[in-house]
Structures are given as C-alpha cells and as structure tokens.
Design an enzyme around this catalytic site. Structure first.
Site: not given
Length: 662
Positions: A142, A312
């Site tokens: 991320e 995710e």
C-alpha cells in the site's frame, strides 16, 4: 478464478500453522499471501537472518496444494534500522520527522533507505528463487497509505530540485511555466526551490502540481527497484502491488509498466464512510456502494487492460472506518463475485485470523482469534466453490481518469463541494446502471478499441492530448466531455484562449463564464426537451460549430447553453458544462451509447448491477430487498436463479443486455 487469503504465521505459535494451512486448503483456497510486515522477524538484528519460520510456512502451503505469494517487507522496517539511520524517516510539511512505531514512515527518496531496501529485497528474493511453492511477489505494501506519498525532508528537497532541473533545464523556463511573476515568486536557481511547506496563504498551484508529480514519480521509481530485484532473482515470478480505493496521491498508471498485473485492497463498508461525501445508507453500511467498489476494479484492470487481483478483500468488520457495522449475511461472497465479474482473476481475503496483538485487533479475519470460523469463512468457501475460469473483460467504453487533473482541481476546487472522484462517478454510475463494462484508463491511452469514451474532468489539456482525442473522434470514436474540461494547460495555467483551450475546435464550444453554486441556489436545465437538475458547477457555453442540446433554465445562467453536441469525422463530441445529477447523467450516457451502437440494459436501480464477462452476466444485489430477474428462456443459470435474495448474486450464461428486472 480462485480465492486466497493473507496469513501472518509470525503472529501465531508454529504448532498451529499446520492446522491453519490445512483449513485453508479445505476451504478451497489457492493462494496464501505472506511476509509484508515481517522484516523484524526475518532480520531481528542487522545482518542476522532467520528464514526457518518462513521456510516452514511456505512448505506447508505447498504441501497442501496451494501457492505462496510473498511480499517484500519494506513497509515496516525494524527499530534497529531506524536507530542506526534516523535519516530514513519522512518529514511533515513543517519539517517534523515521522516516528517509528507504526508503518509507512520511511522516505521514498532516502538514499539510505533505498540501499537498505535493495539489501533486504535481494536477500529475501534470492532465498526463495528456486522454491517451487512461491508463485510471485507483491512489492512492498500500500504505497502512500496514511498520507505518505508526499514527504518534505531534505532528501526530498534535493531530489525535487534534480527532478525540476531534468524537466525544465533552465530556471527561467521553470519561472515561465509556473507563472512566477505572481506574488514575486521567481526563483534565481533550482537550488532555491524547496518543497511546499507551511505558508499563511495557499501555495502557487503550478508549484504544488509539480510537487505532486515529483512525489508520485518517486514512488514509481522506488517500486521499480523492487520489481527489478524480484525479476533478477527469478524472471518467472509475477510482480504486483496492492493499491488502494479512491486513492489519488499516487498515479497508479505510472507503475503499470513495471508490474505484471495490478492488485488493490477492497473494503466496501469502510469506503462509503471515509472516501466520499455524504451519509451512507443502511444497505451501504452493510455491503458498500457497488459502483464505488466497481470503479476501482475497473481502474486497476484498465491500467494494464488485463485481469487484476484483489490482494485484500474485506472479510467481515474492520478496524479503521469511523464505524464498524457487521457486513450483511452473504456480503463477503457477493464482493468476491463482483470482483470476478469486473475482471479479477484472484480474490484474497485479509486476513486468515483476527490478530490478538497490535493495531489491527479489531479487524476481522475469516476465522476468529481462537481459530474458529468467523462469518466470512463460509462466504469465502462458497465463492471458491462457485467461481470458474473466464476470459478477460472486454469493455466497449473508456472512462478517462487523469491523476494530474485530480491534483490540480483538489488544489483549486473553487467550491467546498467539488470532489473529483464523485464527479467522475456521476458518469461511471450512469454507465454501470445500464450494464456497460468500463475500462478506467489514462487519457493518453490508446483508445482505438473503444466505441465511446467519457472524460468527466479532463482539466489539464495540451496540444498533444488534444490531437490524440481529435484522432480518436475522426476515426469513429464518440466522446463525452464533462465539466471543467480544458480549463488549464499542463503547467496548471489558464489557456490564453478561453476554455476548453486546444479542445475548442474539436468540441465546437467556448466557455464564456463559469460559476460554482452552493446548495439552495436554483440549478436546473433542459436537455433534449426534459427538465433536469445539476449541482456544484456550471459553465456557460458559446456554441461555435456545435449544436446546443441543453440550456440553463434558472438563475443568471437562464437561457445560456449548458450542453452541446457535434459530429466530427465518423464520430461525435458532446460537451456538458455542469455536474449532472443521476437522471441527467443517464440521459447523456444513453445518448452516447446510442450514437456508438453500444448494447446496454434498461436502467437498473441503485444497489443492483449487472456486469458481463466472457458471455456470462453477473447480477449483484447490494440491497436488502429480494429481486426477480428476467432472462432469455434458453439462458442457463450457473449460480443462483431468477430470484436474487438480499445481498446475493446470480450468474447466467447470456449477454448482460438481455437481462432485466421483473
């Protein structure tokens, strides 16, 4: 089309690992992602490595017929590294260093951190270069989360100056491009330029835009370091990264060439609370906004024009939004189906077990902290059983999304209600309500394969981009421009001519005036003979070769042109000067689809969507109401049936355009 999970074996006693991995296999999972936050476990002291635990975990995954996806662990460096090299930390705009104790606090431009990154990435990738159970790698984790794309440390200051000199060559060129005579902001040299720190008034918009570009480029360069090292170890591995939803600080398109496919992290019930204006409905708090999630699917698919992964997927309640309602029954299965309908080849739930320690104890897993099944476990197992192999999505429409226009309008919104993503989604939602698949792509992308294209906010336009779009329309493309398109040049200055600048001849319009309007002021217009509302923004158009097809009917704009349309070559161009509400956006979009001969459905209600992939139509119901479908009598349902329950899905082998609601 398979299901996987994210696992943290370092959080659990090793005697539990075999049970965990066996249960993953029993649920039908295919991939297990590991290692993204494990630097401190892999290298507990500088130069002292412990791979035995990870070797064992990977071996268990392979023994149970699954594959491991490993992650470079650079998002969370250990304390000893920060103590040795405090210069690796990012700095806030006021110069305050960001402290160790969380994650993502390191500077992408730190020479020291790049050296340490190369050292640890080389070490872990060489360790597993010949391991048959490792399928590929996720680079870091991320990039930019927690507002960390932009750093203001001395390393960034030096790198920014080098970036500017490479771009402009002479400081006089920089001063002219930015327009630095305003407020006496001329620079005598590149060495005099600093990152934009704290100031009493707003920063120069051109300076901000270039700093945003520089910061995004810095992340792309850092990612390239990871990708090159991974491929150097084993060029059969795939390389990906997990981007985030509605995340504007990092230009995902700029990383695409260095990745084999893009991944992203999908948390529907969180996004409706913290990524868009307004109040979420009860149904949205239970299952999310299907269009908000789907547009991110289509962005990360469109960046490579290839299948993507959800690296995710929300497995239940999560810890980071303002509120954490339990998702609706079946929502975790619904999200997996929606992802696959939009082009995902893999959906990995985050995480396997709820963690007992640290900052994410209130983040659910597929299983509870005691190892028993949580609410998402059966949903994941059901999705794993129902999904099947498919060809990639073939989208007939492109939505042109420009990060630089996002940055520029964020810096000068001209209204507290201007919100780039929401304006983009006004058109995207209208297309999706008509069952049309959409690639969200860069404006500079090759558009030849698209029958129609929509550019909601193409704010920064130069001659090259204008020529690119002119060629698309001349060859038969149908193009719809939205509000604020063509207002500025690529340096973030107003064009010498009136907007839309170099697009004026193509669109056949000039913008005479513009206004931003608060709630409560009259905002009405007539389009193709019907009255509609609009919101926030209105440009008054002078048609110069185009046909006026919409005009304002309220306020000082009454009687002025709001929407124009013109034929160009074998294509057409529509220019809408305002931010359309739902019904107006639907009218604009269906007229565009009709001109481009794009098949579409009747309009589906909010919360219900149909998407087509490889000849199959997915009907996803994000509402608490049961619905009934109508499909051709010879169409075979492969998942579900004609009655679709609350937060449920049906998959039918038929084109999406043949499906409707009873």
């Amino acid at each position: 089309m398979t299901i996987g999970v994210c696992y943290f074996p370092e959080h659990w006693p090793d005697e539990r690992w075999e049970t965990d991995v066996r249960q993953m296999a029993e649920a039908g999972l295919s991939y297990v992602r590991m290692g993204e936050f494990a630097w401190g476990r892999i290298e507990p002291e500088h130069g002292e490595f412990d791979f035995a635990w990870l070797d064992e975990a990977i071996g268990l995954v392979g023994d149970h017929g699954m594959e491991a996806v490993l992650c470079t662990p650079t998002a969370t460096p250990p304390k000893w590294l920060v103590d040795e090299h405090p210069d690796i930390r990012q700095a806030d705009p006021d110069g305050t260093p960001r402290e160790w104790g969380s994650r993502r606090f390191t500077c992408f431009n730190s020479p020291t951190y790049r050296e340490e990154t190369e050292r640890i990435v080389r070490k872990v990738t060489e360790r597993y270069a010949d391991n048959p159970h490792v399928a590929g790698w996720q680079a870091d984790n991320e990039y930019g989360c927690h507002d960390t794309v932009r750093c203001y440390c001395e390393d960034c200051a030096a790198a920014f100056r080098e970036w500017l000199e490479a771009k402009y060559e002479e400081v006089e060129a920089l001063n002219e491009a930015w327009g630095n005579t305003f407020w006496s902001q001329q620079y005598p040299s590149f060495e005099a330029v600093d990152p934009p720190g704290l100031t009493p008034a707003e920063h120069h918009p051109s300076r901000l835009l270039d700093y945003h570009r520089f910061a995004s480029d810095s992340v792309a360069e850092y990612n390239r370091l990871h990708a090159d090292l991974i491929r150097e170890a084993n060029d059969d591995w795939f390389v990906t990264h997990n981007f985030m939803g509605d995340f504007g600080a990092l230009d995902a398109h700029s990383l695409a060439d260095d990745l084999d496919f893009l991944g992203w992290d999908s948390y529907p019930t969180g996004f409706v609370q913290d990524r868009r204006p307004g109040q979420a409905t009860t149904d949205e708090l239970r299952a999310g906004d299907p269009d908000e999630v789907a547009m991110n699917h289509d962005l990360y698919r469109g960046a490579k024009r290839a299948p993507f992964w959800v690296l995710e997927q929300q497995p239940g309640d999560v810890n980071w939004p303002p509120h954490a309602p339990q998702p609706a029954e079946g929502a975790m299965r619904l999200w997996a189906h929606q992802a696959v309908a939009h082009g995902a080849d893999e959906v990995l739930y985050f995480r396997w077990r709820r963690c007992r320690e640290g900052q994410e104890q209130y983040h659910a897993g597929l299983r509870k902290q005691d190892g028993s099944p949580d609410r998402g476990y059966d949903d994941a197992a059901a999705a794993a059983d129902e999904l099947f192999d498919l060809e990639p999505v073939d989208a007939p429409v492109a939505l042109l999304h420009d990060y630089e226009s996002l940055w520029a309008t964020e810096n000068q919104p001209h209204s507290p209600h201007w919100h780039y993503w929401s304006h983009l989604r006004a058109y995207y939602d209208a297309l999706r309500a008509r069952g049309v698949q959409v690639d969200v792509v860069s404006p500079t992308s090759d558009l030849d394969d698209y029958a129609a294209a929509v550019a909601p906010t193409l704010y920064l336009v130069g001659d090259d981009l204008a020529a690119h779009l002119e060629a698309y329309v001349a060859d038969g493309g149908h193009l719809l421009f939205g509000a604020r398109t063509g207002e500025k040049d690529p340096h973030n200055q107003l064009h010498e001519s009136l907007a839309p600048g170099p697009l004026a001849d193509l669109a056949g319009v000039r913008v005479d005036q513009h206004e931003s309007l608060p709630d409560g002021m009259p905002t009405r217009l007539r389009y193709d003979g019907e009255t509609h509302d609009y919101r926030t923004w209105a440009s008054w158009l002078d048609a110069e070769g185009a046909t006026a097809v919409g005009e304002y009917t309220a306020g000082v704009a009454e009687g002025r042109t709001a929407v124009t349309r013109t034929d160009r070559g074998r294509g057409s161009v529509t220019y809408c000067g305002c931010w359309p509400t739902d019904r107006l956006a639907d009218g604009l979009v269906t007229d565009l689809l009709g001109a481009a001969n794009v098949a579409h459905t009747s309009r589906f209600p909010e919360g219900v969507r149909v998407a087509e992939r490889n000849g199959y139509a997915w009907v996803t119901n994000f509402t608490s109401e049961e619905l009934s479908l109508s499909a051709p009598t010879d169409a075979a349902f492969v998942v579900g049936g004609e009655t679709v329950g609350a937060f449920d899905v049906a998959v039918v082998e038929t084109p999406a355009a043949t499906v409707s609601l009873d």
